[in-house]
Structure formats: structure tokens, C-alpha cells
Design an enzyme around this catalytic site. Structure first.
Site, short mmCIF file in Angstrom:
data_model
loop_
_atom_site.label_atom_id
_atom_site.label_comp_id
_atom_site.label_asym_id
_atom_site.label_seq_id
_atom_site.Cartn_x
_atom_site.Cartn_y
_atom_site.Cartn_z
N GLU A 1 62.43 1.18 22.90
CA GLU A 1 61.42 0.63 21.99
C GLU A 1 61.89 0.68 20.53
OE1 GLU A 1 58.40 -0.48 22.85
OE2 GLU A 1 57.44 -0.59 20.88
N ASP A 2 62.46 1.80 20.14
CA ASP A 2 62.67 2.02 18.70
C ASP A 2 64.10 1.86 18.20
OD1 ASP A 2 60.03 2.60 18.64
OD2 ASP A 2 60.27 4.78 18.61
#
Ligand code: MN
Length: 741
Positions: free
Chosen positions: A88-89
Site C-alpha cells: 500500500e505505502d
């Protein structure tokens, strides 16, 4: 994301080492894989910081620790927890992870990433149902996804202090709404309790800290009492040959104490069971031997202390649906106080603390039977596409999460597990959809009962069926299991579809007569024009004569579009009505200028809710009522959760605007203390003279030297109220001062 100023590599490494100690690594290879996952995550998150300013990597490490230490999962889950935020990051892709590890790990992280997408959206209330659906779908794939997600949420909740308050409240509500029930159902009781307490800490700050303070004040007294209760017990157990056992008092968690205060309407001081006694024996033997030892302990306890006969709960003979095993009893302790005692073995305790994870086997040779059944029910439920609205789905589902179970038997003696309050119909659908849809009643222990009859623990139920039977809407009022309700709805919808076919043909004929084409656009126009939900609804209304086809004559078509006659006139009338309603409902110049609503105009028709009497300064939200405009509630209003869950689309975000000078709000304060003549004088002088506030009413009730009172007073805002409460609390002889809600 904020950049960290200093990155303390030693601190991070130490946190990882500390986590690694909790892992049950079986060989050097497993250890190497965990180290590798850490290295990837550490590099990927390097330079990122959490809101609190600490290095981001400490979060995945903490989640991994919860996963291994508190939930008891193995190395694969630890690896996934370490990597749960990287896709996700950061720039790392699922493909990278699959190459670095394997498909299994990539899939779990994929599941975690997908759930995340939904949660972080802004419009959370409307997304709740969909979120739960997603979580449950992943539950079907691999339960570890949900367990790691719960660990992730637990750590976020534990470290939320640096967040802005509106975010804290949103995350806390969501935790209460989704995560606590799921943790409960998965048997993660300790984690569920902590999640509830943490949620309460942010949504009901004052009550939370009040109960926490009172618990702390009584700590010594409580510990002395527990010792007094335990000591003779220890001695007796030793006399009877028990060598390895643990015995201790466990305080109940704050949220459950608050629940008790609310539901039983008693004060904190009158709650007797602020703690329970737990006895855990270590038995090295078969399951049968374990059970026998627990009963032996039970008989020793009850020879010392008098048991309350109706409070024996035996989850040893029939464990709960989520695998919980324990023997609970309530006995009369010293000073005539009732005390709950929980008896279990070390193995049972592990299951109770760690939930399904403790005995859940992924590779699946011998899995836990009951839990399997539960999972397959959820899968069933999700596979059916006819769950009307997502919100209804989740209401049904949550209902099933919290209900306690009853056990009933089939005529052949098979045991079936149903939620408390289940009816004959619920049972019939649990047996088979065919049996359910043709059920006309049941024979229970030789007597005949209607389909609506509620089952009791231990009933032996024989379902009676008839080929002529057909489900109807009424049945939804007499069923509580998701399974039965989903099936009934789907049958009803199918029946509706058949009926609708006839309506569709009728409409087709009518349009042909009117020389209007029958196509999708025209149907959409008509559905819209007559304010029907959809075409199915429209056809059904025609077939059942609830819609008169003659109405179509008044319409003029231009191609596929409807040209509505007298359009102008209707519109102006509507406007007139609306304007009048606004004029009538708008309170006279008494304060509606103090509130603004997200996206709405400044001056709006609103009133404050009487259930929680919000003041400027309180965290509030608006709720659109049917006829009385917008009503303002406190976010910690007792009705708030209910409103949010049942009518998410009617909730509007609201905040107080700059306050106008002379608007005052009524608020109620409950107060108690010593019954002393001078006291009332002191109270009124603080209120009127010192703070210059106007009192509307004061009522005092004295009994046995103690008075209870209610003061109704006008204040400007929350700050002023807090100041008043603080002053009153400081008066000698006053015990408690509380804002009433
Ligand atoms: Mn996370």
C-alpha cells in the site's frame, strides 16, 4: 507522511529482536525468512514516520508481535504482519513479494491491502456494510487475513493519541462497530475487551476516565478481598492433591462495567462483580480427564462457598460455537458478596485467550468442526446475491455475531447450534432450505408448536412440512438467523419476479396501444416519473394492481422522453410548500446562527436532541429527522451508535460555529453528597453568585444522611459547564457531580 528527523537504528533493531523472541520458530530457515521480511519492510519504510513522530517500521513490528504473542499465529503470519503495509505505502509490489517468498504470503498481503482500501475512504458510515462484507469474504479465503487485520487495528487503537480528535472518534466507532464483534466471534475475548475499552476511551472520554478512576480508588480494598477469598481455596485445592494450578482475580473491563451500569440502571458503587476469579489447572491427560478435573475443582469451591444454582454455565460439556470451553459459577463469598468463578485448564485458557487461532489448522487435516460450520454459513450467506441492501445484510450479521448460543437436537439426536431467540423457522432453514420453505410447525418433545415458537436450550425438534406451504413477508418477523432470513428474502424475491413478468407484459401491451416504444429508456423514464424503486418494483405494482395503467394516458412522449403536462405549476406549488415549511420550522432568532453544517447553508432548521442535550463545545453530529429538521446529538449520545448504524445516510457532519453572545442552553447535572443543611446554600451561591448562572430548577432528595439531587441550569457552552462541575466537585461533602445524559 512526515519525515523522521532522527532514525534510531538500534532502537528499531531492538524492537525487532524483542518481537522475534515471542515467535515460535522451529528452525534456522524460518528465522531467516522472518529476518528477510523485516529487512524488506525496514528498507521500504525507511524515512517514514507515524503521526507520533516515531519511525514507521515500529508499527509493523508491533503488529507482528501481537500476531505471534497475543494471537499465537506462526511464522507465515509474522512475515505477513511485518509486510502488511508495504504494498500500500511503498514501491514494493505483490509480485516482488511472491518472488521473495511465496504465493501464500502474497495472497494474504493482497487480502490485507484490499481491506485497507475500503477503510481509509472518507465516507465511512456508508462504507461500513461493504467493509464487513469484504472482511468476511477474506475470512472465507484465509482467516489469517482477518486475524492480522485485527492485530493491525489493535495496535493503531493503542497508539492513537497523536491523532486529531475527529479521526480518533471515527476510528473508534468503526472499531466498535466491526472489529470488536468479529474478534468476539473469533473467540479473541481479551482482544475484543481491549478494543471495546479503547473505543470507549475515545468516544466517551468522561465516563471512561470516571470509571477508571473509581476502579483505581478501590484497588487495595478489592485486592484484600480477593486474597481473603482465594487463600482458603488454595489450601483446599492443595489438600486435594492439586499441584499445578493458577488462581487469581481478574478485573472486568471498563466497557462491560459501563454496560452494566446502563442496562441494570445501577450506580458504579452497586455493581458487585467488578472482578471474577479464575482458576486454571494444568492437566496432562486426555480431554475427558481435563473435564473431570474441572468438575473436581468445582466441587471443592462449592464445598467452601455456597453456589447460586441458576448461575452455573457449563461450556465444558458443550463448548461455544467459537470453541470456548470453561466452567462458570457464581458463589457467595465473604461478607455475603456474589462472585463469579471461572474454572478451566491451561489448554482451555489458551483457546479462550487466543481464540480460534490457537487450534485452527490451515493445512486442514483436522480442523475445528464448529468453526468450520460457522465459516461455511458465512460463505453461504455471501454467495447469495439477494441480500437486499448491504446495510440490512450487516444488521442481520451483527445480530448473529453477538447472540449467545442455544443447543437443540434433531429427531435423530444430532446437535444443532442456533443463536438465542431462534424460532422453529430458523431451525427448519438450518436443516435445509426445502424444509424451511415448506415448514408449517414443529413437534417439540411430543407437543405441537407454530412456526413462530422460540426454541429453548435442549429442545428436540421435529419439523412438520406441507407441500402447499409458501413463505411470506411475515416470516421475516419471526426469524433471526442470517441463513433463514437470506433464504426467505431470496424466495420472496423470486416469487415477486414471477409476478412482475405478468406486469411487464401488461405494460408492453398498454404502451403498444399508446403507440409508445417499449425499451429500456422509456422504462427508466417511467420508473423515475412515478418514483418507483426500480423496474421490478414497477412491474410488480402493475401486476398487483397497485399501479393503475390508466395513469399513462396523461403522459406525452417525445421520442423516449416524457413531456410532463402542467410541469410549471406543480413545481411552483412544491416550492411554495417547502418555503412555508422552512419558515414555520425555523426557530425565532434564538441561536440557529451558532451552528453550521458540512455542506449546508449557515442558517438551518435544527434543534438539539433531548436525549443528550449537546452544548457548544461538545463533539456533535446532525441527524435528519422526518419532520423536525436536523437534530443535533452528541457523538457519545446513548442513541448515537444506533442512529449511525441504522440510518447512515441521514447523518450529517456538524460542528459548532463561532458562538453568538447570548444563546444559552439548558443542561442537567446530577449531584450527590452528604445531607447537610449548609450544603444547598453553598451550591446555589456557587451557581448564582460566583458563576452568575441562571438556575431553572433544583431538586434534592435525602435518605440516610445522603442526598441525591438534580440541578437544571442555563450555560453558554461545554467549557462553562465543565467549570461549574469542577467548582461543585471541590465543595466539601459532595461525592459526585455528573452531567446527565
Ligand atoms: Mn498498519
Amino acid at each position: 507522511m512526515i519525515k523522521t528527523q532522527v532514525y534510531n537504528e538500534e532502537q528499531v533493531r531492538a524492537a525487532f529482536e524483542d518481537m522475534l523472541e515471542t515467535c515460535s520458530v522451529r528452525n534456522a530457515n524460518e528465522r531467516k525468512r522472518i529476518e528477510y521480511a523485516y529487512k524488506i519492510a525496514e528498507e521500504a519504510h525507511r524515512g517514514m514516520a507515524r503521526k507520533s513522530g516515531e519511525p514507521y517500521i515500529l508499527h509493523p513490528i508491533a503488529v507482528a508481535k501481537i500476531v505471534s504473542e497475543e494471537i499465537g499465529l506462526g511464522p507465515t503470519s509474522v512475515i505477513c504482519a511485518l509486510l502488511h503495509d508495504v504494498v500500500e505505502d511503498t514501491d514494493i509490489s505483490l509480485d516482488d513479494l511472491q518472488k521473495a517468498f511465496n504465493r501464500e504470503i502474497a495472497q494474504i498481503i493482497d487480502g490485507l491491502t484490499k481491506i485497507k482500501g475500503v477503510f481509509e475512504s472518507k465516507n465511512w458510515v456508508e462504507q461500513q456494510a461493504e467493509s464487513v462484507r469484504k472482511i468476511l469474504l477474506t475470512l472465507g479465503d484465509d482467516i489469517r487475513v482477518v486475524l492480522i487485520k485485527i492485530a493491525d487495528r489493535l495496535h493503531n487503537m493503542r497508539t492513537m493519541d497523536a491523532m486529531p480528535s475527529h479521526k480518533q472518534i471515527r476510528i473508534a466507532s468503526e472499531t466498535m462497530y466491526i472489529y470488536a464483534p468479529i474478534a468476539h466471534r473469533l473467540g479473541l475475548y481479551r482482544i475484543k475487551s481491549e478494543l471495546e475499552d479503547l473505543s470507549m476511551k475515545y468516544t466517551n472520554r468522561e465516563i471512561y476516565s470516571d470509571i477508571a478512576r473509581k476502579l483505581n480508588e478501590k484497588k487495595n480494598e478489592r485486592e484484600a478481598f480477593i486474597k481473603q477469598f482465594i487463600d482458603p481455596l488454595k489450601q483446599k485445592l492443595t489438600e486435594h492433591g492439586f499441584k499445578e494450578f493458577r488462581i487469581f482475580g481478574r478485573p472486568k473491563h471498563i466497557f462491560s462495567i459501563w454496560n452494566k451500569i446502563k442496562t441494570k440502571k445501577v450506580s458504579f458503587e452497586n455493581i458487585y462483580d467488578l472482578f471474577a476469579i479464575r482458576i486454571i489447572v494444568d492437566v496432562h491427560g486426555t480431554m475427558e480427564q481435563e473435564k473431570a478435573e474441572c468438575w473436581k475443582v468445582y466441587s471443592i469451591i462449592t464445598s467452601l462457598y455456597q453456589p447460586k444454582p441458576d448461575r452455573l454455565r457449563d461450556w465444558i460439556s458443550t463448548p461455544k460455537g467459537n470453541g470456548y470451553e470453561s466452567l462458570h459459577t457464581t458463589v457467595m463469598g465473604p461478607h455475603g458478596k456474589w462472585i463469579e468463578v471461572q474454572i478451566r485448564t491451561e489448554r482451555m485458557d489458551k483457546i479462550a485467550e487466543r481464540g480460534v487461532a490457537a487450534h485452527w489448522r490451515y493445512k486442514g487435516h483436522k480442523s475445528n468442526g464448529k468453526f468450520d460450520i460457522w465459516l461455511s454459513k458465512i460463505r453461504d450467506f455471501l454467495a447469495s446475491k439477494d441480500t437486499d441492501s448491504a446495510i440490512e445484510f450487516i444488521t442481520d450479521f451483527r445480530h448473529n455475531l453477538y447472540e449467545s448460543d442455544i443447543y437443540v437436537f434433531t429427531p435423530r439426536g444430532d446437535i444443532r447450534n442456533l443463536p438465542h431467540g431462534a424460532s422453529v423457522l430458523d431451525f427448519a432453514f438450518d436443516v435445509h432450505t426445502e424444509v424451511g420453505s415448506s415448514c408449517i410447525g414443529a413437534k417439540i418433545d411430543g407437543h405441537l408448536y407454530p412456526i413462530t415458537h422460540k426454541l429453548k436450550n435442549g429442545d428436540q425438534v421435529e419439523i412438520l412440512t406441507s407441500k402447499k406451504q409458501k413463505p411470506n413477508e411475515e416470516w421475516l418477523n419471526h426469524t433471526i438467523t442470517s441463513r433463514a432470513r437470506t433464504k426467505i428474502k431470496s424466495i420472496l424475491k423470486n416469487a415477486k419476479r414471477k409476478e412482475a413478468e405478468i406486469g411487464k407484459e401488461m405494460l408492453e401491451r398498454k404502451l403498444r396501444n399508446l403507440k409508445v416504444r417499449f425499451n429500456k429508456n422509456v422504462i427508466n423514464e417511467l420508473v423515475h416519473h412515478f418514483k418507483m424503486q426500480d423496474s421490478l418494483e414497477f412491474y410488480f405494482a402493475i401486476a398487483t394492481n397497485k399501479f393503475d395503467l390508466k395513469q399513462l394516458k396523461d403522459l406525452t412522449f417525445n421520442g423516449d422522453k416524457i413531456v410532463v403536462k402542467k410541469e410549471k405549476e406543480t413545481q411552483s406549488i412544491n416550492e411554495e410548500i417547502i418555503n412555508k415549511r422552512i419558515r414555520d420550522n425555523t426557530p425565532k432568532d434564538d441561536g440557529h446562527a451558532i451552528s453550521v453544517f458540512g455542506g449546508f447553508a449557515d442558517r438551518i432548521d435544527y434543534s438539539v436532541a433531548s436525549c443528550c442535550e449537546p452544548l457548544p463545545g461538545d463533539d456533535v453530529f446532525g441527524f435528519i429527522t422526518i419532520s423536525k429538521g436536523i437534530r443535533i446529538h452528541r457523538t457519545d449520545c446513548p442513541n448515537a451508535n444506533d442512529l449511525r448504524q441504522r440510518y447512515p445516510y441521514r447523518v450529517v457532519s456538524t460542528k459548532w460555529a463561532k458562538q453568538s453572545q447570548d444563546v444559552l442552553f439548558l443542561t442537567n447535572i446530577r449531584i450527590n453528597g452528604m445531607d447537610d443543611v449548609g450544603l444547598v446554600n453553598k451550591l446555589t451561591s456557587i451557581i448564582s453568585d460566583e458563576l452568575k448562572l441562571n438556575m431553572r430548577a433544583i431538586s434534592l432528595d435525602a435518605k440516610d444522611g445522603i442526598f441525591e439531587g438534580k440541578i437544571t441550569v442555563f450555560v453558554k457552552n461545554k467549557q462553562q459547564l465543565s467549570q461549574l462541575i469542577k467548582k461543585l466537585r471541590a465543595v466539601e461533602g459532595i461525592f459526585t457531580v455528573e452531567r446527565l445524559s
